[in-house]
Design an enzyme around this catalytic site. Structure first.
Site: not given
Length: 210
Positions: A120, A138
């Site tokens: 991420k 996310d």
DNA sequence: ATCCCGAGGG
DNA sequence: CCCTCTGGAT
């Protein structure tokens, strides 16, 4: 959501916010990487409060190494998970100096090899700093992709793959920030503001909140 | 699957 | 009080 609806979905987000950008405050690639790593399970606002102090004391990798884990820890205590993050930031800065001349590498494997940097965070850095067409999944993107029906998936890997298949090329570069900001201010986790959502008629979730 | 972990919202 | 916040390492 079919491809026509998806195109309309992003057309509206782009119309409302033509040049979306991160709300993290940074003055260099190093600072962006540090801020994104620190933002895990924390709000951008709380990260900005801490990094204003931290980056004033240590604006680059060399200064961060000199500041040291203990002092870093004191400066970021108001962010959650601060012990792990302080250790990660001190080591990350040292590794950048040793392997990358103190700069942020434009390379997924090199980024993910840094402590505290996973897929991420690497995706956010590649997109925000180097303008590569990555989409970081996310908490906001995961929720919004599933809730609206844009790109459903049971875990972040599935959602990321679905997004690359479904998001039109012309919107790929900014899709990440559009989804984040919409999730933060409109499609919130607990009480989504469907009444003021520009995507209402395209959303699979709309009828459940009236 | 579990741990890390403070601050703000509701 | 409980939930959430631009997750990652073990």
């Amino acid at each position: 959501m079919n491809s026509t609806e998806i195109r309309e979905f992003f057309r509206r987000l782009s119309e409302a916010n033509p040049e979306p950008k991160t709300e993290l405050e940074y003055g260099s690639g190093f600072q962006l990487l540090a801020a994104v790593m620190l933002s895990a399970q924390a709000t951008d606002k709380s990260v900005n409060v801490a990094t204003r102090r931290l980056f004033a004391l240590a604006p680059d990798a060399e200064a961060m190494v000199r500041l040291g884990e203990e002092r870093i820890s004191e400066e970021i205590k108001t962010i959650g998970l601060y012990r792990n993050k302080a250790r990660n930031l001190a080591q990350l800065a040292r590794i950048l100096i040793e392997r990358h001349d103190g700069e942020v590498p434009r390379d997924r494997a090199a980024l993910e090899a840094l402590p505290g940097v996973g897929r991420k965070t690497a995706n956010v850095v590649l997109n925000t700093l180097f303008r590569e067409p990555t989409i970081a999944v996310d908490t906001h993107v995961f929720r919004l992709a599933n809730r609206t029906g844009l790109a459903p998936g049971k875990d972040v890997q599935e959602v990321e793959a679905a997004l690359y298949k479904r998001v039109p090329r012309q919107y790929l570069l900014n899709a990440h920030h559009w989804l984040i900001l919409h999730g933060r201010y409109v499609c919130t986790a607990r009480k989504p503001r469907c009444g003021e959502c520009c995507l209402r008629d395209l959303c699979a979730f709309r009828d459940k909140t009236d």
